[in-house]
Scaffold this motif. Sequence first.
Motif, PDB file in Angstrom:
ATOM      1  N   LEU A 106       6.274   5.003  16.399  1.00  0.00           N
ATOM      2  CA  LEU A 106       6.068   4.346  15.080  1.00  0.00           C
ATOM      3  C   LEU A 106       7.103   3.354  14.584  1.00  0.00           C
ATOM      4  O   LEU A 106       6.824   2.541  13.679  1.00  0.00           O
ATOM      5  N   TRP A 109      10.015  -2.997  15.719  1.00  0.00           N
ATOM      6  CA  TRP A 109      10.695  -3.896  14.916  1.00  0.00           C
ATOM      7  C   TRP A 109      10.612  -5.083  15.977  1.00  0.00           C
ATOM      8  O   TRP A 109      11.087  -4.998  17.226  1.00  0.00           O
ATOM      9  N   PHE A 110      10.510  -6.431  15.442  1.00  0.00           N
ATOM     10  CA  PHE A 110      10.698  -7.636  16.433  1.00  0.00           C
ATOM     11  C   PHE A 110      11.888  -8.339  16.179  1.00  0.00           C
ATOM     12  O   PHE A 110      12.374  -8.629  15.145  1.00  0.00           O
ATOM     13  N   ASP A 111      12.520  -8.390  17.358  1.00  0.00           N
ATOM     14  CA  ASP A 111      13.966  -9.098  17.341  1.00  0.00           C
ATOM     15  C   ASP A 111      14.410  -9.198  18.793  1.00  0.00           C
ATOM     16  O   ASP A 111      14.385  -8.236  19.396  1.00  0.00           O
TER      17      ASP A 111
ATOM     18  N   ASN B  31       8.626   5.796   6.549  1.00  0.00           N
ATOM     19  CA  ASN B  31       9.807   4.741   6.284  1.00  0.00           C
ATOM     20  C   ASN B  31       9.341   3.765   7.453  1.00  0.00           C
ATOM     21  O   ASN B  31      10.524   3.111   7.737  1.00  0.00           O
ATOM     22  N   TYR B  32       8.289   3.579   8.002  1.00  0.00           N
ATOM     23  CA  TYR B  32       7.998   2.644   9.242  1.00  0.00           C
ATOM     24  C   TYR B  32       7.782   1.230   8.355  1.00  0.00           C
ATOM     25  O   TYR B  32       6.725   0.421   8.465  1.00  0.00           O
ATOM     26  N   ASN B  34       9.937  -2.633   7.746  1.00  0.00           N
ATOM     27  CA  ASN B  34      10.971  -3.603   8.174  1.00  0.00           C
ATOM     28  C   ASN B  34      11.080  -4.902   7.305  1.00  0.00           C
ATOM     29  O   ASN B  34      10.037  -5.139   6.604  1.00  0.00           O
ATOM     30  N   TYR B  36      12.188  -8.968   7.002  1.00  0.00           N
ATOM     31  CA  TYR B  36      12.838 -10.034   7.827  1.00  0.00           C
ATOM     32  C   TYR B  36      13.115 -11.098   6.596  1.00  0.00           C
ATOM     33  O   TYR B  36      12.595 -11.308   5.684  1.00  0.00           O
ATOM     34  N   LEU B  46      15.275 -10.429  11.727  1.00  0.00           N
ATOM     35  CA  LEU B  46      15.287  -9.096  11.277  1.00  0.00           C
ATOM     36  C   LEU B  46      16.570  -8.875  10.543  1.00  0.00           C
ATOM     37  O   LEU B  46      17.495  -8.948  10.975  1.00  0.00           O
ATOM     38  N   TYR B  49      15.408  -2.220   9.371  1.00  0.00           N
ATOM     39  CA  TYR B  49      14.484  -1.760  10.112  1.00  0.00           C
ATOM     40  C   TYR B  49      14.428  -0.240   9.501  1.00  0.00           C
ATOM     41  O   TYR B  49      15.457   0.534   8.979  1.00  0.00           O
ATOM     42  N   ALA B  50      13.225   0.252   9.771  1.00  0.00           N
ATOM     43  CA  ALA B  50      13.053   1.700   9.328  1.00  0.00           C
ATOM     44  C   ALA B  50      13.453   1.909   7.894  1.00  0.00           C
ATOM     45  O   ALA B  50      14.090   2.943   7.538  1.00  0.00           O
ATOM     46  N   SER B  53      17.915   0.720   7.482  1.00  0.00           N
ATOM     47  CA  SER B  53      18.701   0.763   8.431  1.00  0.00           C
ATOM     48  C   SER B  53      19.180  -0.754   8.697  1.00  0.00           C
ATOM     49  O   SER B  53      18.174  -1.720   8.986  1.00  0.00           O
ATOM     50  N   GLN B  55      20.039  -4.142  10.449  1.00  0.00           N
ATOM     51  CA  GLN B  55      20.458  -4.757  11.731  1.00  0.00           C
ATOM     52  C   GLN B  55      21.797  -5.145  12.152  1.00  0.00           C
ATOM     53  O   GLN B  55      22.400  -5.672  11.173  1.00  0.00           O
ATOM     54  N   GLN B  89       7.055  -5.823   6.537  1.00  0.00           N
ATOM     55  CA  GLN B  89       6.169  -5.477   7.839  1.00  0.00           C
ATOM     56  C   GLN B  89       6.136  -3.954   7.902  1.00  0.00           C
ATOM     57  O   GLN B  89       7.092  -3.208   7.767  1.00  0.00           O
ATOM     58  N   THR B  91       4.786  -0.677  10.337  1.00  0.00           N
ATOM     59  CA  THR B  91       4.588  -0.539  11.687  1.00  0.00           C
ATOM     60  C   THR B  91       4.131   0.964  11.856  1.00  0.00           C
ATOM     61  O   THR B  91       4.145   1.784  12.878  1.00  0.00           O
TER      62      THR B  91
END
Lengths: 123, 107
Positions: A106, A109-111, B31-32, B34, B36, B46, B49-50, B53, B55, B89, B91
């Motif tokens: 789950l 991420w895109f990077d 917490n899924y 993100n 951008y 990015l 994330y999560a 967090s 990047q 986003q 996920t």
Amino acid sequence: QVQLQESGPGLVKPSQTLSLTCTVSGGSISSGGYYWTWIRQHPGKGLEWIGYIYYSGSTDYNPSLKSRVTISVDTSKNQFSLKLSSVTAADTAVYYCARRYSRSSLENWFDPWGQGTLVTVSS
Amino acid sequence: DIQMTQSPSSLSASVGDRVTITCRASQSISNYLNWYQQKPGKAPKLLIYAASSLQSGVPSRFSGSGSGTDFTLTISSLQPEDFATYFCQQTYSTPWTFGQGTKVEIK
């Protein structure tokens, strides 16, 4: 540092097939844990996930496009490709390729992303 | 599909301002989530994330919080290079979906 670059025709006629290639540099497309992804952005609009491929060839697609999409990989060339059939004006968009990192089923991420390429569908 | 709704759609702010952008999911996504950043004519980058967090390489003035259905992206002190559009986003489930974007403009 991994970089991605899209290439392909910028103009496609209605009912034809859109074909794009993403070339990966600075790293191997066969690296485990990464999935190679296509995303598009309609002019002035939000982002739409199209689908992804793993280096082994396993794929997953957005159901809204699934009947028209094929994503393939060529590990020898460090490239992956998108084919979208039976295009209409609604498929006019900037198409991005991106690397998806999957920390768990789950957590994804895109990077990084490629710079994007505009594809216009018009006769 | 999970719908992601951002607010506001756009905002005007000055350099040095604290800016908060909200993203709401149509169902719980834990917490899924993100975040951008996209500048005109460029690919998204990015930031978070999560949900929370940062990047690597992203300035610490950016932070994310939230869980379940409600999330926020905060820029603690807006800098000139932060004027851009921001997307969330999810996920949690495919098809992964994005918010419609929040454009941060110069006041």
